[in-house]
Design a protein around this motif. Sequence first.
Motif, mmCIF file in Angstrom:
data_model
loop_
_atom_site.group_PDB
_atom_site.id
_atom_site.type_symbol
_atom_site.label_atom_id
_atom_site.label_comp_id
_atom_site.label_asym_id
_atom_site.label_seq_id
_atom_site.Cartn_x
_atom_site.Cartn_y
_atom_site.Cartn_z
ATOM 1 N N ALA A 31 0.830 -1.204 0.000
ATOM 2 C CA ALA A 31 0.000 0.000 0.000
ATOM 3 C C ALA A 31 0.867 1.258 0.000
ATOM 4 O O ALA A 31 0.506 2.280 -0.596
ATOM 5 N N ASP A 32 2.031 1.183 0.640
ATOM 6 C CA ASP A 32 2.932 2.338 0.682
ATOM 7 C C ASP A 32 3.435 2.714 -0.709
ATOM 8 O O ASP A 32 3.740 3.886 -0.971
ATOM 9 N N LYS A 79 -6.529 1.604 0.642
ATOM 10 C CA LYS A 79 -5.893 2.924 0.636
ATOM 11 C C LYS A 79 -6.508 3.805 -0.446
ATOM 12 O O LYS A 79 -6.828 4.981 -0.202
ATOM 13 N N GLN A 82 -9.940 4.898 0.660
ATOM 14 C CA GLN A 82 -9.888 5.879 1.738
ATOM 15 C C GLN A 82 -9.549 7.272 1.202
ATOM 16 O O GLN A 82 -10.195 8.269 1.552
#
Length: 203
Positions: A31-32, A79, A82
């Motif tokens: 996700a990063d 992610k 969001q």
Amino acid sequence: MARHSEQAMKLVVLDRDGTLNEDRDDFIKSADEWVPLPGALQAVAQLNHAGWHVVLATNQSGLGRGLFDMATMNAVQAKLNQLLTREGGRIDAVFFCPHVPDDGCDCRKPLPGLFRQIGERFGVDMKGVPVVGDSLRDLQAGAAVGCEPHLVRTGKSARLTDDEVQALAAQVPGTVVHADLAAFAAHWLEREKRAKAAAGAKG
């Protein structure tokens, strides 16, 4: 019969990596590593606010290659959701191909399997549905089921010269080229506005 009653649903199909977010040659494995492109999330929200449902059609062979698992794929999507929610937007569904090229599937773009799945899921005829992507295979997959092709000059296409972009676009008749997803959204919504105005004038 339901197919005809639902056909008015306004649908846009987006590629993910290189179109919505920064692409990586070594795959997005966490996700990063998922970073949205400037203006892309806002573009999705603009489409949503105008009544358009946005779905993703994405090759994710990193799954088949064992570079990441479904938990990671879900974390990336969480992610995305969001960040998109903060902009007032949403992705209605994600269709992905987990296979590697040698698997011989029909869902890995440029084959149209994902687009057929989208049509079946939403009960819509894919003819004329815009598909937006940064590579030739995105356009080919959509065009195979009658989608209208739109190329964005981000991701893989960002590396191409103007002549190379034109040569790529020429391989899929009707392709419209945009600077990025925000430029596509502006173009598409303006076109819709003009069409409504013309219809109103006739009425």
